[in-house]
Design an enzyme around this catalytic site. Structure first.
Site, PDB file in Angstrom:
ATOM      1  N   LYS A  40       0.832  -1.211   0.000  1.00 53.80           N
ATOM      2  CA  LYS A  40       0.000   0.000   0.000  1.00 53.80           C
ATOM      3  C   LYS A  40       0.863   1.255   0.000  1.00 53.80           C
ATOM      4  O   LYS A  40       0.593   2.212  -0.727  1.00 53.80           O
ATOM      5  CB  LYS A  40      -0.917  -0.019   1.238  1.00 53.80           C
ATOM      6  CG  LYS A  40      -1.472   1.330   1.648  1.00 53.80           C
ATOM      7  CD  LYS A  40      -2.427   1.223   2.798  1.00 53.80           C
ATOM      8  CE  LYS A  40      -1.999   1.743   4.144  1.00 53.80           C
ATOM      9  NZ  LYS A  40      -1.424   3.052   4.284  1.00 53.80           N
ATOM     10  N   ASN A  41       1.920   1.228   0.836  1.00 52.49           N
ATOM     11  CA  ASN A  41       2.694   2.459   1.023  1.00 52.49           C
ATOM     12  C   ASN A  41       3.727   2.703  -0.081  1.00 52.49           C
ATOM     13  O   ASN A  41       4.469   3.676  -0.022  1.00 52.49           O
ATOM     14  CB  ASN A  41       3.336   2.469   2.410  1.00 52.49           C
ATOM     15  CG  ASN A  41       2.262   2.608   3.488  1.00 52.49           C
ATOM     16  OD1 ASN A  41       1.106   2.910   3.186  1.00 52.49           O
ATOM     17  ND2 ASN A  41       2.628   2.362   4.743  1.00 52.49           N
ATOM     18  N   ARG A  62      -8.998  -0.399   3.799  1.00 49.07           N
ATOM     19  CA  ARG A  62      -8.048   0.607   3.293  1.00 49.07           C
ATOM     20  C   ARG A  62      -6.711  -0.020   2.948  1.00 49.07           C
ATOM     21  O   ARG A  62      -5.989   0.489   2.089  1.00 49.07           O
ATOM     22  CB  ARG A  62      -7.803   1.679   4.373  1.00 49.07           C
ATOM     23  CG  ARG A  62      -8.739   2.840   4.325  1.00 49.07           C
ATOM     24  CD  ARG A  62      -8.190   3.986   5.156  1.00 49.07           C
ATOM     25  NE  ARG A  62      -6.815   4.261   4.801  1.00 49.07           N
ATOM     26  CZ  ARG A  62      -5.882   4.715   5.641  1.00 49.07           C
ATOM     27  NH1 ARG A  62      -6.177   4.936   6.888  1.00 49.07           N
ATOM     28  NH2 ARG A  62      -4.670   4.947   5.225  1.00 49.07           N
ATOM     29  N   CYS A  76      -4.984   7.643   9.354  1.00 47.10           N
ATOM     30  CA  CYS A  76      -5.297   7.051  10.656  1.00 47.10           C
ATOM     31  C   CYS A  76      -5.015   8.017  11.794  1.00 47.10           C
ATOM     32  O   CYS A  76      -4.046   8.767  11.752  1.00 47.10           O
ATOM     33  CB  CYS A  76      -4.476   5.779  10.837  1.00 47.10           C
ATOM     34  SG  CYS A  76      -5.044   4.440   9.787  1.00 47.10           S
ATOM     35  N   ASP A 120       4.437  -0.002  12.050  1.00 46.07           N
ATOM     36  CA  ASP A 120       3.219  -0.695  11.589  1.00 46.07           C
ATOM     37  C   ASP A 120       3.226  -2.192  11.919  1.00 46.07           C
ATOM     38  O   ASP A 120       2.220  -2.865  11.760  1.00 46.07           O
ATOM     39  CB  ASP A 120       3.061  -0.503  10.078  1.00 46.07           C
ATOM     40  CG  ASP A 120       3.070   0.961   9.702  1.00 46.07           C
ATOM     41  OD1 ASP A 120       2.043   1.620   9.863  1.00 46.07           O
ATOM     42  OD2 ASP A 120       4.136   1.456   9.301  1.00 46.07           O
ATOM     43  N   ARG A 160      -0.080  13.866  13.483  1.00 42.94           N
ATOM     44  CA  ARG A 160       0.210  13.730  12.054  1.00 42.94           C
ATOM     45  C   ARG A 160       0.204  15.082  11.338  1.00 42.94           C
ATOM     46  O   ARG A 160      -0.558  15.322  10.394  1.00 42.94           O
ATOM     47  CB  ARG A 160      -0.746  12.742  11.388  1.00 42.94           C
ATOM     48  CG  ARG A 160      -0.729  11.395  12.090  1.00 42.94           C
ATOM     49  CD  ARG A 160      -1.275  10.292  11.264  1.00 42.94           C
ATOM     50  NE  ARG A 160      -0.359   9.861  10.226  1.00 42.94           N
ATOM     51  CZ  ARG A 160      -0.665   8.943   9.322  1.00 42.94           C
ATOM     52  NH1 ARG A 160      -1.852   8.386   9.317  1.00 42.94           N
ATOM     53  NH2 ARG A 160       0.221   8.575   8.413  1.00 42.94           N
TER      54      ARG A 160
HETATM   55  N1  EPU Z   1       5.765  14.170  11.101  1.00 44.54           N
HETATM   56  C1  EPU Z   1       5.785  15.484  11.467  1.00 44.54           C
HETATM   57  N2  EPU Z   1       5.568  16.422  10.491  1.00 44.54           N
HETATM   58  C2  EPU Z   1       5.317  16.088   9.189  1.00 44.54           C
HETATM   59  C3  EPU Z   1       5.331  14.724   8.828  1.00 44.54           C
HETATM   60  C4  EPU Z   1       5.549  13.785   9.823  1.00 44.54           C
HETATM   61  O1  EPU Z   1       5.992  15.817  12.636  1.00 44.54           O
HETATM   62  O2  EPU Z   1       5.124  16.986   8.361  1.00 44.54           O
HETATM   63  C5  EPU Z   1       5.972  13.138  12.156  1.00 44.54           C
HETATM   64  C6  EPU Z   1       4.743  12.251  12.298  1.00 44.54           C
HETATM   65  O3  EPU Z   1       3.787  12.863  13.136  1.00 44.54           O
HETATM   66  C7  EPU Z   1       5.349  11.000  12.882  1.00 44.54           C
HETATM   67  C8  EPU Z   1       6.717  10.933  12.222  1.00 44.54           C
HETATM   68  O4  EPU Z   1       6.989  12.246  11.726  1.00 44.54           O
HETATM   69  O5  EPU Z   1       5.492  11.134  14.275  1.00 44.54           O
HETATM   70  C9  EPU Z   1       6.861   9.954  11.112  1.00 44.54           C
HETATM   71  O6  EPU Z   1       5.859  10.172  10.144  1.00 44.54           O
HETATM   72  P1  EPU Z   1       6.102   9.846   8.606  1.00 44.54           P
HETATM   73  O7  EPU Z   1       6.064  11.125   7.844  1.00 44.54           O
HETATM   74  O8  EPU Z   1       7.315   8.995   8.477  1.00 44.54           O
HETATM   75  O9  EPU Z   1       4.831   9.002   8.246  1.00 44.54           O
HETATM   76  P2  EPU Z   1       3.894   9.103   6.992  1.00 44.54           P
HETATM   77  O10 EPU Z   1       4.705   9.314   5.758  1.00 44.54           O
HETATM   78  O11 EPU Z   1       2.759  10.030   7.255  1.00 44.54           O
HETATM   79  C10 EPU Z   1       4.032   6.573   6.371  1.00 44.54           C
HETATM   80  C11 EPU Z   1       3.053   5.468   6.230  1.00 44.54           C
HETATM   81  C12 EPU Z   1       2.574   5.034   7.619  1.00 44.54           C
HETATM   82  C13 EPU Z   1       3.772   4.595   8.419  1.00 44.54           C
HETATM   83  C14 EPU Z   1       4.807   5.720   8.482  1.00 44.54           C
HETATM   84  C15 EPU Z   1       6.076   5.304   9.176  1.00 44.54           C
HETATM   85  C16 EPU Z   1       2.006   5.919   4.128  1.00 44.54           C
HETATM   86  C17 EPU Z   1       0.789   6.335   3.379  1.00 44.54           C
HETATM   87  N3  EPU Z   1       1.921   5.913   5.448  1.00 44.54           N
HETATM   88  O12 EPU Z   1       3.311   7.643   6.974  1.00 44.54           O
HETATM   89  O13 EPU Z   1       1.732   3.926   7.411  1.00 44.54           O
HETATM   90  O14 EPU Z   1       3.357   4.255   9.720  1.00 44.54           O
HETATM   91  O15 EPU Z   1       5.151   6.146   7.158  1.00 44.54           O
HETATM   92  O16 EPU Z   1       6.670   4.238   8.530  1.00 44.54           O
HETATM   93  O17 EPU Z   1       3.036   5.580   3.537  1.00 44.54           O
HETATM   94  C18 EPU Z   1      -0.160   2.590   7.691  1.00 44.54           C
HETATM   95  O18 EPU Z   1       0.181   2.017   6.644  1.00 44.54           O
HETATM   96  O19 EPU Z   1      -1.095   2.185   8.428  1.00 44.54           O
HETATM   97  C19 EPU Z   1       0.547   3.797   8.096  1.00 44.54           C
HETATM   98  C20 EPU Z   1       0.103   4.620   9.038  1.00 44.54           C
END
Ligand code: EPU
Length: 440
Positions: free
Chosen positions: A25-26, A421, A123, A313, A128
Site C-alpha cells: 500500500k505504502n 483501506r 489514521c 506498523d 500527524r
Molecule cells: N511528522 C511530522 N511532520 C510532518 C510529517 C511527519 O511531525 O510533516 C511526524 C509524524 O507525526 C510522525 C513521524 O513524523 O510522528 C513519522 O511520520 P512519517 O512522515 O514517516 O509518516 P507518513 O509518511 O505520514 C508513512 C506510512 C505510515 C507509516 C509511516 C512510518 C504511508 C501512506 N503511510 O506515513 O503507514 O506508519 O510512514 O513508517 O506511507 C499505515 O500504513 O497504516 C501507516 C500509518
C-alpha cells in the site's frame, strides 16, 4: 456490507493455510502519484484491491489522468498526457480519508503551477502534522497560502533544487522531496532522509521515468533535476506490513500460515524478533511460512524505529502476539506519539498491558518526558476472551481482528471497513485460513 455492519468472529480456531500478499500500500499509492510527473503513460503491476488505491486513482482521474485498472489482474495504467486542474470540492470529496493529497503537490506544481491540499485524513495515531511537507515545498521555492478551503500552493518562479535537512527521517517528507526534486531546476541534497524499502522502490520507479537519484550510506539522497520524465512499467514490492500481520495472526491463533509474497530482506528485523518470540518459520524464495512452535512463546523488548529498525506498523500485530508470551514484554513506540491506544480494547479482552509516558526499554526518544503514553509493558500469557470492540485505525483494527481470532467466544467488531483501506480481500483470506466469522 454497510459501513455500520458488525463483524462477528468466533475465536479459538488456529489459522491454517496460505495467503498471498500483493504490492505494498505504502509504495503503490506513491508510485501512482509519480505517474503524474511523466509525459507518457505508466503501468504498475501487483496493485492490491484496497481502498487507498481507489482513492488515489480517483484523485488522479479528477486531475485529468486516464486511469485504467484491471482489479483482479492487479494492473493499473495511468495516462497523464491531459493533466488538468481539479475542482477543490472534488479533491475534498475524493481525498477525505487519506493523507496522499499532500504528495500530489510537487507533481502538480510542475505540471500545472498550483496545488490545493484539502483537510487531510489518515489514521488517527498522533497529530500527524504536515509541517515538514510545507517546509520542503517552501524550500523549493513554492508559496504556501493557507485559505479557508484548504492550503493553496503555487510556484510563481518555478521550483529550484535545494539543500534540505529533515529534523526527523519522515517517510512522507522524504517522498515529498523526491517527487518535487526530480523535475526541479538543478541539484537537491536531502540529509537525514528515510530509506524504507518502499522509498527505495519509489526511487526505482522514478529512475525508470528518467530521474537521476543517488542514495548514500549516511541516508543522504541526491537528486539531479531533469526537464522531462517519461512513463514507467513496474511491479510493486510486496506489502511487508500485511505479511507481518498474517504472521502474527498465525502465531496468536497457534496456527500455521504460508504467506506467499513475503520477502525476507525487507522483513529481516521483524523476522529476528519473531524468532526470539519463538515462531517457527521457513523462509523460501516466494514466501515465508510462519507457525506456532507448540511450546510457550517468549517475551521480548522492542523499540519501533525508522528503517532498518522495527516498523511502527508491525507493532500492533506483534503486541497481540506478546499477550500470549510468557513473561514481561516491553514495546517502546518512537515513531508516533499516540499509537498504543488500541491496547485498551485488548485489556478489555483479557490482556494485561500497561502504558507509560516514559521511554522504556531502549534509548530515549522525542516523546519522552512529555504527555504521551508511548511505552507498553505486556504481561503474559493471558487468555483472551471475546468482546465488543470498535476499530480505531487500520493497523490497530487488524490487531483487534487477530485478537478476536485467538479469543475464546464471539467478538463483535464495529467499523471493520477501515481495514479495507490496507488489507486486500481480508475476508476471503480469513475464510481460506479456516476462520469463523459473519457480518450483519
Ligand atoms: N511528522 C511530522 N511532520 C510532518 C510529517 C511527519 O511531525 O510533516 C511526524 C509524524 O507525526 C510522525 C513521524 O513524523 O510522528 C513519522 O511520520 P512519517 O512522515 O514517516 O509518516 P507518513 O509518511 O505520514 C508513512 C506510512 C505510515 C507509516 C509511516 C512510518 C504511508 C501512506 N503511510 O506515513 O503507514 O506508519 O510512514 O513508517 O506511507 C499505515 O500504513 O497504516 C501507516 C500509518
Amino acid at each position: 456490507m454497510s459501513p455500520n455492519s458488525t463483524f462477528h468472529v468466533r475465536g479459538g480456531r488456529p489459522l491454517r493455510g496460505e495467503v498471498t500478499v500483493r504490492g505494498a500500500k505504502n509504495l503503490v499509492s506513491k508510485a501512482m502519484v509519480a505517474a503524474l510527473l511523466g509525459e507518457e503513460p505508466s503501468v504498475l503491476h501487483s496493485v492490491p484491491d484496497i481502498r487507498d488505491v481507489q482513492i488515489v486513482g480517483d484523485l488522479l482521474s479528477i486531475h485529468g489522468v486516464k486511469v485504467d485498472r484491471d482489479v483482479a489482474g492487479g494492473t493499473i495504467r495511468m495516462d497523464p498526457s491531459a493533466v488538468e486542474k481539479a475542482h477543490v470540492v472534488d479533491i475534498d470529496a475524493h481525498a477525505g480519508s487519506s493523507r496522499i493529497p499532500i504528495l500530489f503537490c510537487g507533481p502538480l506544481l510542475h505540471r500545472l503551477g498550483e496545488a490545493i491540499i484539502p483537510d487531510l485524513g489518515g489514521c488517527r495515531i498522533g497529530d500527524r502534522p504536515i509541517n515538514y511537507h510545507l517546509d520542503v515545498l517552501r524550500n523549493f521555492g513554492a508559496v504556501v497560502d493557507k485559505r479557508e478551503m484548504g492550503i493553496y500552493i503555487t510556484a510563481p518562479n518555478g521550483l529550484t533544487g535545494t539543500k534540505i535537512h529533515l529534523e526527523y527521517p519522515s517517510v512522507g517528507a522524504t517522498e515529498q522531496v523526491l517527487l518535487t526534486a526530480v523535475r526541479a531546476e538543478g541539484l537537491t541534497e536531502l540529509t537525514n532522509a528515510a530509506v524504507e524499502p518502499e522509498i527505495e522502490d519509489l526511487i526505482a520507479v522514478l529512475q525508470k521515468m528518467g530521474a537521476i537519484i543517488s542514495v548514500q550510506t549516511d541516508r543522504t539522497i541526491t537528486i539531479e533535476g531533469v526537464e522531462r520524465l517519461g512513463g514507467y512499467e513496474h511491479t510493486a514490492i510486496p506489502d511487508r506490513i500485511e505479511a507481518a500481520s498474517w504472521a502474527c495472526a498465525a502465531l496468536v491463533t497457534e496456527g500455521d500460515v504460508y504467506v506467499r509474497g513475503a520477502q525476507q530482506k525487507p522483513m529481516a528485523t521483524f523476522l529476528n524478533v519473531l524468532r526470539k518470540v519463538g515462531a517457527q518459520m521457513d523462509i523460501l524464495d516466494d514466501g515465508i511460512r510462519f507457525r506456532h512452535p507448540g511450546t510457550p512463546l517468549r517475551a521480548v523488548a522492542i523499540e519501533t524505529d525508522v528503517h532498518p529498525g522495527f516498523m511502527t506498523d508491525w507493532q500492533q500485530p506483534l503486541v497481540v502476539a506478546l499477550t500470549q508470551a510468557e513473561g514481561i514484554s516491553i514495546v517502546h513506540e518512537t515513531v508516533y506519539e499516540n499509537r498504543l491506544g488500541f491496547t485498551d480494547a485488548l485489556n478489555q479482552m483479557g490482556a494485561h498491558i500497561q502504558v507509560y509516558r516514559e521511554c522504556l526499554g531502549g534509548s530515549s526518544c522525542r516523546f519522552g518526558r512529555r504527555n504521551y503514553n508511548h511505552s507498553a509493558v505486556i504481561s503474559g500469557p493471558k487468555a483472551l476472551h471475546g468482546a465488543e470492540i470498535t476499530v480505531p485505525d487500520l493497523r490497530g483494527g487488524f490487531s483487534y481482528l487477530i485478537a478476536a481470532l485467538a479469543a475464546d467466544g464471539v467478538s463483535a467488531i464495529h467499523g471493520i471497513d477501515l481495514i479495507d483501506r490496507g488489507y486486500e480481500s481480508f475476508r476471503d483470506k480469513l475464510t481460506a485460513l479456516g476462520a469463523e466469522f459473519w457480518e450483519d
